[in-house]
Design a protein around this motif. Sequence first.
Motif, PDB file in Angstrom:
ATOM      1  N   ARG A 163      11.409   4.748   1.581  1.00  0.00           N
ATOM      2  CA  ARG A 163      11.016   3.213   1.340  1.00  0.00           C
ATOM      3  C   ARG A 163       9.702   2.651   1.614  1.00  0.00           C
ATOM      4  N   TRP A 164       9.271   1.625   0.779  1.00  0.00           N
ATOM      5  CA  TRP A 164       7.942   0.980   1.203  1.00  0.00           C
ATOM      6  C   TRP A 164       6.803   1.831   0.688  1.00  0.00           C
ATOM      7  N   ASN A 165       7.110   2.710  -0.365  1.00  0.00           N
ATOM      8  CA  ASN A 165       5.966   3.548  -1.176  1.00  0.00           C
ATOM      9  C   ASN A 165       5.773   4.491  -0.323  1.00  0.00           C
ATOM     10  N   THR A 166       6.229   5.024   0.454  1.00  0.00           N
ATOM     11  CA  THR A 166       6.054   6.099   1.533  1.00  0.00           C
ATOM     12  C   THR A 166       6.208   7.326   0.990  1.00  0.00           C
ATOM     13  N   GLU A 167       5.310   8.448   1.237  1.00  0.00           N
ATOM     14  CA  GLU A 167       5.550   9.770   0.858  1.00  0.00           C
ATOM     15  C   GLU A 167       5.116  10.576   2.192  1.00  0.00           C
ATOM     16  N   VAL A 168       6.335  11.266   2.655  1.00  0.00           N
ATOM     17  CA  VAL A 168       6.211  12.207   3.709  1.00  0.00           C
ATOM     18  C   VAL A 168       5.483  13.548   3.477  1.00  0.00           C
ATOM     19  N   VAL A 169       4.453  13.873   4.444  1.00  0.00           N
ATOM     20  CA  VAL A 169       3.783  15.072   4.223  1.00  0.00           C
ATOM     21  C   VAL A 169       4.275  15.813   5.602  1.00  0.00           C
ATOM     22  N   ARG A 170       4.846  17.013   5.442  1.00  0.00           N
ATOM     23  CA  ARG A 170       5.739  17.920   6.370  1.00  0.00           C
ATOM     24  C   ARG A 170       4.451  18.462   7.258  1.00  0.00           C
ATOM     25  N   GLU A 171       3.559  19.228   6.768  1.00  0.00           N
ATOM     26  CA  GLU A 171       2.550  19.701   7.485  1.00  0.00           C
ATOM     27  C   GLU A 171       1.277  19.172   7.212  1.00  0.00           C
ATOM     28  N   PHE A 172       0.342  19.341   8.495  1.00  0.00           N
ATOM     29  CA  PHE A 172      -0.919  19.079   8.378  1.00  0.00           C
ATOM     30  C   PHE A 172      -1.773  20.054   7.798  1.00  0.00           C
ATOM     31  N   ASP A 173      -2.411  19.969   6.881  1.00  0.00           N
ATOM     32  CA  ASP A 173      -3.145  20.724   6.035  1.00  0.00           C
ATOM     33  C   ASP A 173      -4.619  19.894   5.491  1.00  0.00           C
ATOM     34  N   PRO A 174      -5.636  20.596   6.349  1.00  0.00           N
ATOM     35  CA  PRO A 174      -7.021  20.033   6.158  1.00  0.00           C
ATOM     36  C   PRO A 174      -7.299  20.071   4.636  1.00  0.00           C
ATOM     37  N   GLU A 175      -7.035  21.073   3.938  1.00  0.00           N
ATOM     38  CA  GLU A 175      -7.447  21.130   2.563  1.00  0.00           C
ATOM     39  C   GLU A 175      -6.513  19.883   1.498  1.00  0.00           C
ATOM     40  N   TRP A 176      -5.497  19.804   1.891  1.00  0.00           N
ATOM     41  CA  TRP A 176      -4.709  18.807   1.299  1.00  0.00           C
ATOM     42  C   TRP A 176      -5.295  17.442   1.478  1.00  0.00           C
ATOM     43  N   VAL A 177      -5.829  17.219   2.694  1.00  0.00           N
ATOM     44  CA  VAL A 177      -6.469  15.886   3.097  1.00  0.00           C
ATOM     45  C   VAL A 177      -7.859  15.940   2.135  1.00  0.00           C
ATOM     46  N   ARG A 178      -8.662  16.801   2.242  1.00  0.00           N
ATOM     47  CA  ARG A 178      -9.700  16.922   1.396  1.00  0.00           C
ATOM     48  C   ARG A 178      -9.573  16.692  -0.210  1.00  0.00           C
ATOM     49  N   GLU A 179      -8.562  17.172  -0.655  1.00  0.00           N
ATOM     50  CA  GLU A 179      -8.187  16.938  -2.040  1.00  0.00           C
ATOM     51  C   GLU A 179      -7.570  15.600  -2.286  1.00  0.00           C
ATOM     52  N   LEU A 180      -6.853  15.006  -1.456  1.00  0.00           N
ATOM     53  CA  LEU A 180      -6.482  13.627  -1.443  1.00  0.00           C
ATOM     54  C   LEU A 180      -7.921  12.681  -1.338  1.00  0.00           C
ATOM     55  N   LYS A 190       0.886  -1.425   0.184  1.00  0.00           N
ATOM     56  CA  LYS A 190      -0.011  -0.209  -0.101  1.00  0.00           C
ATOM     57  C   LYS A 190       0.984   1.236   0.021  1.00  0.00           C
ATOM     58  N   LYS A 191       0.304   2.290  -0.607  1.00  0.00           N
ATOM     59  CA  LYS A 191       0.893   3.594  -0.452  1.00  0.00           C
ATOM     60  C   LYS A 191       0.818   4.018   1.084  1.00  0.00           C
ATOM     61  N   LYS A 192       1.770   4.625   1.491  1.00  0.00           N
ATOM     62  CA  LYS A 192       1.838   5.280   2.705  1.00  0.00           C
ATOM     63  C   LYS A 192       1.986   6.661   2.791  1.00  0.00           C
ATOM     64  N   TYR A 193       1.215   7.322   3.464  1.00  0.00           N
ATOM     65  CA  TYR A 193       1.360   8.915   3.636  1.00  0.00           C
ATOM     66  C   TYR A 193       1.579   9.070   5.080  1.00  0.00           C
ATOM     67  N   VAL A 194       2.666   9.672   5.387  1.00  0.00           N
ATOM     68  CA  VAL A 194       3.234   9.771   6.842  1.00  0.00           C
ATOM     69  C   VAL A 194       3.464  11.282   7.158  1.00  0.00           C
ATOM     70  N   PHE A 195       2.794  11.920   8.364  1.00  0.00           N
ATOM     71  CA  PHE A 195       2.899  13.060   8.599  1.00  0.00           C
ATOM     72  C   PHE A 195       4.045  13.195   9.488  1.00  0.00           C
ATOM     73  N   SER A 196       4.915  14.033   9.210  1.00  0.00           N
ATOM     74  CA  SER A 196       6.320  14.134   9.890  1.00  0.00           C
ATOM     75  C   SER A 196       7.071  15.372   9.470  1.00  0.00           C
ATOM     76  N   ARG A 197       7.676  16.063  10.202  1.00  0.00           N
ATOM     77  CA  ARG A 197       8.502  17.203  10.012  1.00  0.00           C
ATOM     78  C   ARG A 197       9.953  16.757   9.917  1.00  0.00           C
ATOM     79  N   THR A 198      10.275  15.607  10.492  1.00  0.00           N
ATOM     80  CA  THR A 198      11.653  15.059  10.791  1.00  0.00           C
ATOM     81  C   THR A 198      11.902  13.747   9.931  1.00  0.00           C
ATOM     82  N   LEU A 199      10.878  12.874   9.725  1.00  0.00           N
ATOM     83  CA  LEU A 199      11.302  11.539   8.994  1.00  0.00           C
ATOM     84  C   LEU A 199      11.727  11.909   7.737  1.00  0.00           C
TER      85      LEU A 199
END
Length: 189
Positions: free
Chosen positions: A96-113, A83-92
């Motif tokens: 690997r493992w189909n992971t996308e790091v999301v730096r900031e929590f943005d409700p609008e980004w989540v709605r778009e996703l 599975k695709k993995k979205y990880v909310f982190s400022r430091t990570l």
Amino acid sequence: MRKIMITTAVSLDGYMEGPGRDISWHRVDAELHRHLNDLLAPLSAFIDGRVTHQLMADYWPTAGEDPAASREIADFAEIWLSKKKYVFSRTLQEDRWNTEVVREFDPEWVRELKATSGADMALGGANLTAQFMRHGLIDEYRLYLNPVVVGGGTPLFPPDLTMDLRLIETRPFGQGVVELTYRPGPNRS
């Protein structure tokens, strides 16, 4: 529109984790694990906070290779890896493992996703879940009520949050665990 669901164990007194992030009280037998595998296999992605992702990444990439692993463990290892993995982190720093790091929590980004095409997604991580709750971004709550009282730890629901949930379904499992499925909105008689 894709839905975001939370699937989490919870104690009778409302905690996701006990003191010191203890989850040893989570009662996941083979029956419940098969159910979770069946529930999560069709999903398109896991959305997690850093701590949850790192716990998963420390175990699941090689869990299925262990000759002593149960069929349920091996199956979930395949599910998690695929599975695709979205990880909310400022430091990570993870790629690997189909992971996308999301730096900031943005409700609008989540709605778009959520508005993009694809299958539903699973949410994990106490702090991240609280943020999603505050912004009304969770479409389904699958709570696995464990017959234990842990006396403290990380509460499922932030103490400053009020919300109405509508009970959709209940299902008992072995070891006294009960799945409670809720969706946002008031109960209607």
